[in-house]
Design a protein around this motif. Structure first.
Motif, PDB file in Angstrom:
ATOM      1  N   ILE A 242       0.858  -1.199   0.000  1.00  0.00           N
ATOM      2  CA  ILE A 242       0.000   0.000   0.000  1.00  0.00           C
ATOM      3  C   ILE A 242       0.886   1.238   0.000  1.00  0.00           C
ATOM      4  CG2 ILE A 242      -1.496   1.385   1.519  1.00  0.00           C
ATOM      5  CD1 ILE A 242      -3.279  -0.772   1.798  1.00  0.00           C
ATOM      6  N   ARG A 243       0.539   2.221  -0.820  1.00  0.00           N
ATOM      7  CA  ARG A 243       1.368   3.439  -0.855  1.00  0.00           C
ATOM      8  C   ARG A 243       0.560   4.726  -0.843  1.00  0.00           C
ATOM      9  NH1 ARG A 243       2.186   4.770  -6.665  1.00  0.00           N
ATOM     10  NH2 ARG A 243       4.200   5.668  -6.212  1.00  0.00           N
ATOM     11  N   SER A 244      -0.775   4.626  -0.784  1.00  0.00           N
ATOM     12  CA  SER A 244      -1.553   5.870  -0.704  1.00  0.00           C
ATOM     13  C   SER A 244      -2.813   5.632   0.115  1.00  0.00           C
ATOM     14  CB  SER A 244      -1.943   6.352  -2.104  1.00  0.00           C
ATOM     15  OG  SER A 244      -2.971   5.545  -2.623  1.00  0.00           O
ATOM     16  N   VAL A 245      -3.316   6.704   0.709  1.00  0.00           N
ATOM     17  CA  VAL A 245      -4.533   6.617   1.524  1.00  0.00           C
ATOM     18  C   VAL A 245      -5.709   6.195   0.630  1.00  0.00           C
ATOM     19  CG1 VAL A 245      -6.099   7.930   2.998  1.00  0.00           C
ATOM     20  CG2 VAL A 245      -3.643   8.347   3.124  1.00  0.00           C
ATOM     21  N   LEU A 263      -4.128  -2.200  10.102  1.00  0.00           N
ATOM     22  CA  LEU A 263      -3.489  -1.486   8.995  1.00  0.00           C
ATOM     23  C   LEU A 263      -4.287  -0.219   8.661  1.00  0.00           C
ATOM     24  CD1 LEU A 263      -1.426  -1.331   6.640  1.00  0.00           C
ATOM     25  CD2 LEU A 263      -2.915  -2.856   5.338  1.00  0.00           C
ATOM     26  N   VAL A 264      -5.606  -0.358   8.594  1.00  0.00           N
ATOM     27  CA  VAL A 264      -6.455   0.799   8.257  1.00  0.00           C
ATOM     28  C   VAL A 264      -6.319   1.876   9.339  1.00  0.00           C
ATOM     29  CG1 VAL A 264      -8.836   1.560   7.851  1.00  0.00           C
ATOM     30  CG2 VAL A 264      -8.063  -0.661   6.962  1.00  0.00           C
ATOM     31  N   ASP A 265      -6.347   1.459  10.620  1.00  0.00           N
ATOM     32  CA  ASP A 265      -6.233   2.432  11.719  1.00  0.00           C
ATOM     33  C   ASP A 265      -4.893   3.167  11.643  1.00  0.00           C
ATOM     34  OD1 ASP A 265      -8.658   1.636  12.585  1.00  0.00           O
ATOM     35  OD2 ASP A 265      -7.946   0.439  14.302  1.00  0.00           O
ATOM     36  N   ASN A 270      -2.261   8.206  10.711  1.00  0.00           N
ATOM     37  CA  ASN A 270      -0.987   8.837  10.295  1.00  0.00           C
ATOM     38  C   ASN A 270      -0.910   8.884   8.771  1.00  0.00           C
ATOM     39  OD1 ASN A 270       0.458   8.580  13.074  1.00  0.00           O
ATOM     40  ND2 ASN A 270      -0.314   6.530  12.614  1.00  0.00           N
ATOM     41  N   PRO A 271      -1.847   9.575   8.109  1.00  0.00           N
ATOM     42  CA  PRO A 271      -1.875   9.524   6.636  1.00  0.00           C
ATOM     43  C   PRO A 271      -0.567   9.995   5.994  1.00  0.00           C
ATOM     44  CG  PRO A 271      -3.369  11.224   7.469  1.00  0.00           C
ATOM     45  CD  PRO A 271      -2.901  10.448   8.658  1.00  0.00           C
ATOM     46  N   GLU A 272       0.150  10.911   6.677  1.00  0.00           N
ATOM     47  CA  GLU A 272       1.397  11.430   6.090  1.00  0.00           C
ATOM     48  C   GLU A 272       2.489  10.366   6.067  1.00  0.00           C
ATOM     49  OE1 GLU A 272       0.071  12.076   8.942  1.00  0.00           O
ATOM     50  OE2 GLU A 272       1.530  12.478  10.516  1.00  0.00           O
ATOM     51  N   HIS A 273       2.306   9.280   6.834  1.00  0.00           N
ATOM     52  CA  HIS A 273       3.320   8.214   6.856  1.00  0.00           C
ATOM     53  C   HIS A 273       2.867   6.965   6.107  1.00  0.00           C
ATOM     54  CE1 HIS A 273       5.668  10.581   9.533  1.00  0.00           C
ATOM     55  NE2 HIS A 273       4.771  10.542  10.513  1.00  0.00           N
TER      56      HIS A 273
END
Ligand code: FAD
Length: 317
Positions: A242-245, A263-265, A270-273
């Motif tokens: 996975i590489r994007s929100v 994983l979703v949490d 931390n969407p920026e990470h």
């Protein structure tokens, strides 16, 4: 070399890595995909799969403002790309071959072409229902399920072509098929889906590559189900990083899979990470799969070779 030989030879000698790539969109340079292959080369790919795409319909606005319906294969070129990878880079290549959108006669021609290119590995797939029905005419015949396609390829392995030919050369293929740890979305139950997987193996499939999954337990349970159903061929786990929100929505929608809560949490908090979290998750999955002696770790590279390379580099340390 056949995929099944790669797997047999590697038994007890450590992990294999295999990769899946996608032909460029129509109109894009072929160099794009070769750049991806060249990025993967230092990590000794045991084999590389190249996906296949049937046509889809779209509407184009004409000069008078009316709409014209057209059909196009957005990503042609599977056979040619396989030929280049196999012959320029000397890496065994697995050409994906579809039922939907192709008559048996076209499939036979494609398999002859692959054979001339020195490619002896295919992944036999049904494909997803296209958004239009290509008309074939009564003189053509069709494969409906992947096990029909496996049977056709298996006939060619015996030198039996669609038309009776005197002393025809057999086409020597190792045949892979798809498996779904979380069940194929159309199957009423996992049990029935596994029975349908068995039909593919009974028709001549040599190994299975799985749909992507993000919880290894699903893969381990699936392998157990398959073994209990009498499927003995290798089952290669497929991993996606996975590489994007956005992928939290798009992956379940496109591939009919679940993402673990943890994983979703982590990503939503931390969407920026997201890139770091996705990489760490895939690395952990791969390490656990390798510790359990899976036949190969198969990465769905698609358009993210650099991240996959970083993970494999770490795994090969
Ligand atoms: P099948 O094995 O034919 O199964 C399809 C459904 O029919 C399942 O629900 C199965 O349980 C059911 N079924 C099978 N046989 C019977 C029967 N006799 N009676 C009743 N039900 C039956 N798609 C592409 O377009 N291009 C690609 O390159 C591509 N690569 C893929 C690679 C992998 C590793 C995977 C896992 C999938 C790939 N796909 C690709 C997607 C695939 O085409 C779709 O998932 C498709 O919906 C099913 O293909 P299949 O070969 O598994 O079909």
């Amino acid at each position: 070399m056949h995929i099944i030989e790669h797997i047999d030879k590697a038994k007890g000698k450590g992990p294999l890595f295999s990769f899946e790539i996608v032909p460029p969109s129509r109109g894009k340079s072929g160099q794009e995909i070769l750049d991806v292959v060249e990025m993967l080369l230092p990590y000794n790919p045991s084999w590389i799969d190249v996906t296949s795409h049937s046509s889809s319909a779209y509407y184009r606005e004409k000069q008078d403002g009316s709409l014209e319906r057209r059909t196009v294969r957005k990503r042609p070129g599977t056979l040619g790309i396989c030929g280049i990878i196999q012959n320029r880079y000397k890496i065994d290549t697995v050409a994906h071959v579809l039922c939907l959108g192709f008559a048996k006669e076209e499939t036979e021609d494609a398999l002859i072409e692959l054979n001339f290119l020195g490619i002896h590995n295919v992944l036999a797939l049904r494909g997803d229902t296209p958004n239009f029905q290509k008309s074939f005419g009564k003189e053509k015949t069709l494969n409906f399920y992947a096990h029909d396609l496996v049977s056709q390829i298996n006939e060619l392995k015996k030198g039996r072509f669609l038309e009776d030919l005197d002393s025809a050369h057999p086409l020597n293929y190792c045949i892979g098929v798809a498996g779904y740890p979380e069940k194929h979305y159309e199957a009423p139950s996992l049990k029935l889906d596994v029975q349908n997987l068995k039909r593919k193996v009974d028709a001549g499939a040599d190994y299975v590559t799985t749909q992507m999954f993000f919880d290894n337990k699903q893969y381990f349970d699936y392998v157990e189900h398959c073994r209990a159903a009498g499927i003995t061929v290798p089952i290669v786990p497929g991993l996606k990083v996975i590489r994007s929100v956005k992928q939290l929505q798009s992956l379940p929608k496109s591939f009919h899979i679940d993402l673990p809560d943890q994983l979703v949490d982590e990503i939503t908090e931390n969407p920026e990470h997201v890139v770091e979290i996705g990489k760490r998750w895939a690395l952990k999955q791969a390490q656990e799969l390798m510790a359990n002696n899976v036949p190969s770790v198969h990465f769905y590279v698609l358009n993210d070779a650099p991240t996959v390379c970083e993970i494999v580099k770490e795994l090969q340390r």
